[in-house]
Design a protein around this motif. Sequence first.
Motif, PDB file in Angstrom:
ATOM      1  N   SER A  93      -3.519  -0.006  19.704  1.00  0.00           N
ATOM      2  CA  SER A  93      -2.733   1.097  19.142  1.00  0.00           C
ATOM      3  C   SER A  93      -1.675   0.515  18.214  1.00  0.00           C
ATOM      4  N   MET A  94      -1.260   1.335  17.271  1.00  0.00           N
ATOM      5  CA  MET A  94      -0.213   0.938  16.340  1.00  0.00           C
ATOM      6  C   MET A  94       1.075   1.618  16.790  1.00  0.00           C
ATOM      7  N   LYS A  95       2.179   0.918  16.712  1.00  0.00           N
ATOM      8  CA  LYS A  95       3.450   1.509  17.108  1.00  0.00           C
ATOM      9  C   LYS A  95       3.730   2.746  16.262  1.00  0.00           C
ATOM     10  N   THR A  96       4.252   3.785  16.881  1.00  0.00           N
ATOM     11  CA  THR A  96       4.491   5.053  16.179  1.00  0.00           C
ATOM     12  C   THR A  96       5.532   4.927  15.070  1.00  0.00           C
ATOM     13  N   GLU A  97       6.421   3.960  15.176  1.00  0.00           N
ATOM     14  CA  GLU A  97       7.454   3.802  14.144  1.00  0.00           C
ATOM     15  C   GLU A  97       6.974   3.004  12.930  1.00  0.00           C
ATOM     16  N   THR A  98       5.704   2.619  12.907  1.00  0.00           N
ATOM     17  CA  THR A  98       5.152   1.893  11.767  1.00  0.00           C
ATOM     18  C   THR A  98       5.137   2.789  10.540  1.00  0.00           C
ATOM     19  N   THR A  99       5.670   2.294   9.435  1.00  0.00           N
ATOM     20  CA  THR A  99       5.679   3.048   8.187  1.00  0.00           C
ATOM     21  C   THR A  99       4.393   2.767   7.417  1.00  0.00           C
ATOM     22  N   VAL A 100       3.685   3.832   7.084  1.00  0.00           N
ATOM     23  CA  VAL A 100       2.446   3.717   6.321  1.00  0.00           C
ATOM     24  C   VAL A 100       2.644   4.457   5.004  1.00  0.00           C
ATOM     25  N   LEU A 101       2.453   3.752   3.896  1.00  0.00           N
ATOM     26  CA  LEU A 101       2.554   4.367   2.581  1.00  0.00           C
ATOM     27  C   LEU A 101       1.175   4.463   1.961  1.00  0.00           C
ATOM     28  N   ARG A 102       0.876   5.601   1.381  1.00  0.00           N
ATOM     29  CA  ARG A 102      -0.393   5.781   0.702  1.00  0.00           C
ATOM     30  C   ARG A 102      -0.103   5.744  -0.792  1.00  0.00           C
ATOM     31  N   ARG A 103      -0.393   4.623  -1.409  1.00  0.00           N
ATOM     32  CA  ARG A 103      -0.239   4.463  -2.857  1.00  0.00           C
ATOM     33  C   ARG A 103      -1.635   4.316  -3.438  1.00  0.00           C
ATOM     34  N   PHE A 104      -1.879   3.324  -4.263  1.00  0.00           N
ATOM     35  CA  PHE A 104      -3.235   3.080  -4.729  1.00  0.00           C
ATOM     36  C   PHE A 104      -4.092   2.506  -3.612  1.00  0.00           C
ATOM     37  N   MET A 105      -3.455   2.072  -2.545  1.00  0.00           N
ATOM     38  CA  MET A 105      -4.131   1.638  -1.323  1.00  0.00           C
ATOM     39  C   MET A 105      -3.139   1.778  -0.178  1.00  0.00           C
ATOM     40  N   LEU A 106      -3.588   1.703   1.065  1.00  0.00           N
ATOM     41  CA  LEU A 106      -2.660   1.798   2.192  1.00  0.00           C
ATOM     42  C   LEU A 106      -1.751   0.582   2.212  1.00  0.00           C
ATOM     43  N   MET A 107      -0.460   0.834   2.454  1.00  0.00           N
ATOM     44  CA  MET A 107       0.514  -0.256   2.469  1.00  0.00           C
ATOM     45  C   MET A 107       1.392  -0.111   3.712  1.00  0.00           C
ATOM     46  N   PHE A 108       1.785  -1.238   4.280  1.00  0.00           N
ATOM     47  CA  PHE A 108       2.653  -1.276   5.446  1.00  0.00           C
ATOM     48  C   PHE A 108       3.874  -2.118   5.076  1.00  0.00           C
ATOM     49  N   PRO A 109       4.935  -1.501   4.512  1.00  0.00           N
ATOM     50  CA  PRO A 109       6.072  -2.283   4.007  1.00  0.00           C
ATOM     51  C   PRO A 109       6.792  -3.099   5.067  1.00  0.00           C
ATOM     52  N   GLY A 110       6.776  -2.640   6.324  1.00  0.00           N
ATOM     53  CA  GLY A 110       7.430  -3.388   7.394  1.00  0.00           C
ATOM     54  C   GLY A 110       6.442  -4.144   8.254  1.00  0.00           C
ATOM     55  N   GLY A 111       5.220  -4.283   7.764  1.00  0.00           N
ATOM     56  CA  GLY A 111       4.172  -4.915   8.548  1.00  0.00           C
ATOM     57  C   GLY A 111       3.476  -3.891   9.424  1.00  0.00           C
ATOM     58  N   SER A 112       2.461  -4.316  10.098  1.00  0.00           N
ATOM     59  CA  SER A 112       1.687  -3.438  10.967  1.00  0.00           C
ATOM     60  C   SER A 112       1.634  -4.050  12.357  1.00  0.00           C
ATOM     61  N   ASP A 113       2.452  -3.525  13.244  1.00  0.00           N
ATOM     62  CA  ASP A 113       2.526  -4.047  14.602  1.00  0.00           C
ATOM     63  C   ASP A 113       1.486  -3.330  15.459  1.00  0.00           C
ATOM     64  N   VAL A 114       0.427  -4.044  15.807  1.00  0.00           N
ATOM     65  CA  VAL A 114      -0.657  -3.477  16.598  1.00  0.00           C
ATOM     66  C   VAL A 114      -0.618  -4.089  17.992  1.00  0.00           C
ATOM     67  N   GLN A 115      -0.749  -3.246  19.003  1.00  0.00           N
ATOM     68  CA  GLN A 115      -0.767  -3.713  20.382  1.00  0.00           C
ATOM     69  C   GLN A 115      -2.217  -3.698  20.863  1.00  0.00           C
ATOM     70  N   ILE A 116      -2.686  -4.828  21.367  1.00  0.00           N
ATOM     71  CA  ILE A 116      -4.066  -4.958  21.821  1.00  0.00           C
ATOM     72  C   ILE A 116      -4.061  -5.357  23.292  1.00  0.00           C
ATOM     73  N   SER A 117      -4.885  -4.670  24.080  1.00  0.00           N
ATOM     74  CA  SER A 117      -5.040  -5.041  25.477  1.00  0.00           C
ATOM     75  C   SER A 117      -6.512  -4.975  25.839  1.00  0.00           C
ATOM     76  N   GLN A 118      -6.927  -5.810  26.777  1.00  0.00           N
ATOM     77  CA  GLN A 118      -8.335  -5.837  27.148  1.00  0.00           C
ATOM     78  C   GLN A 118      -8.656  -4.586  27.944  1.00  0.00           C
ATOM     79  N   ASP A 119      -9.742  -3.934  27.577  1.00  0.00           N
ATOM     80  CA  ASP A 119     -10.189  -2.727  28.261  1.00  0.00           C
ATOM     81  C   ASP A 119     -11.337  -3.107  29.160  1.00  0.00           C
ATOM     82  N   THR A 120     -11.161  -2.928  30.460  1.00  0.00           N
ATOM     83  CA  THR A 120     -12.227  -3.314  31.382  1.00  0.00           C
ATOM     84  C   THR A 120     -13.293  -2.243  31.494  1.00  0.00           C
ATOM     85  N   LYS A 121     -13.011  -1.023  31.053  1.00  0.00           N
ATOM     86  CA  LYS A 121     -13.990   0.068  31.097  1.00  0.00           C
ATOM     87  C   LYS A 121     -14.285   0.497  29.667  1.00  0.00           C
TER      88      LYS A 121
END
Length: 147
Positions: A112-140
């Motif tokens: 999942s991506m943190k909800t406070e992540t800023t996403v800008l739609r210009r000529f392509m998707l941009m993440f001015p503050g970076g894209s903080d993604v949280q990954i966890s292993q799913d056993t199911k």
Amino acid sequence: MTFAHMVINESLRISSTSPTVHRIIDHELQVVDYTIPAGWIFMGYPCVHFNPEKYDDPLTFNPWRWEGKDLTAIVSRTYLPFGTGSRLCVGAKFAKLQMAIFIHHLSRYRWSMKTETTVLRRFMLMFPGGSDVQISQDTKVDNSVGY
């Protein structure tokens, strides 16, 4: 892999690999109230991907919009993520294969991506503050979506 293809097509519709299309105008071109003289370089954007006349709710990521459509098509009149015509990217099918492999491996995890992540739609998707993604292993892992 039907759903994976739908996700790939929608990803390419939202964020095209070809954010601009450069063409040298060979004859005078009228665009609304503007005249583009012959010989000028025209830089068009594939805005057709966000045209509400072509796609319902075009700013929403919705892989299901591809259900029942030709998922092997690389380009159409309203879908051109790899350019078009003689300038169609030669690596289009390879890029889609890489995306399929990535999605296959990513589907083993919850992410999942943190909800406070800023996403800008210009000529392509941009993440001015970076894209903080949280990954966890799913056993199911739910394989019911067609992987």
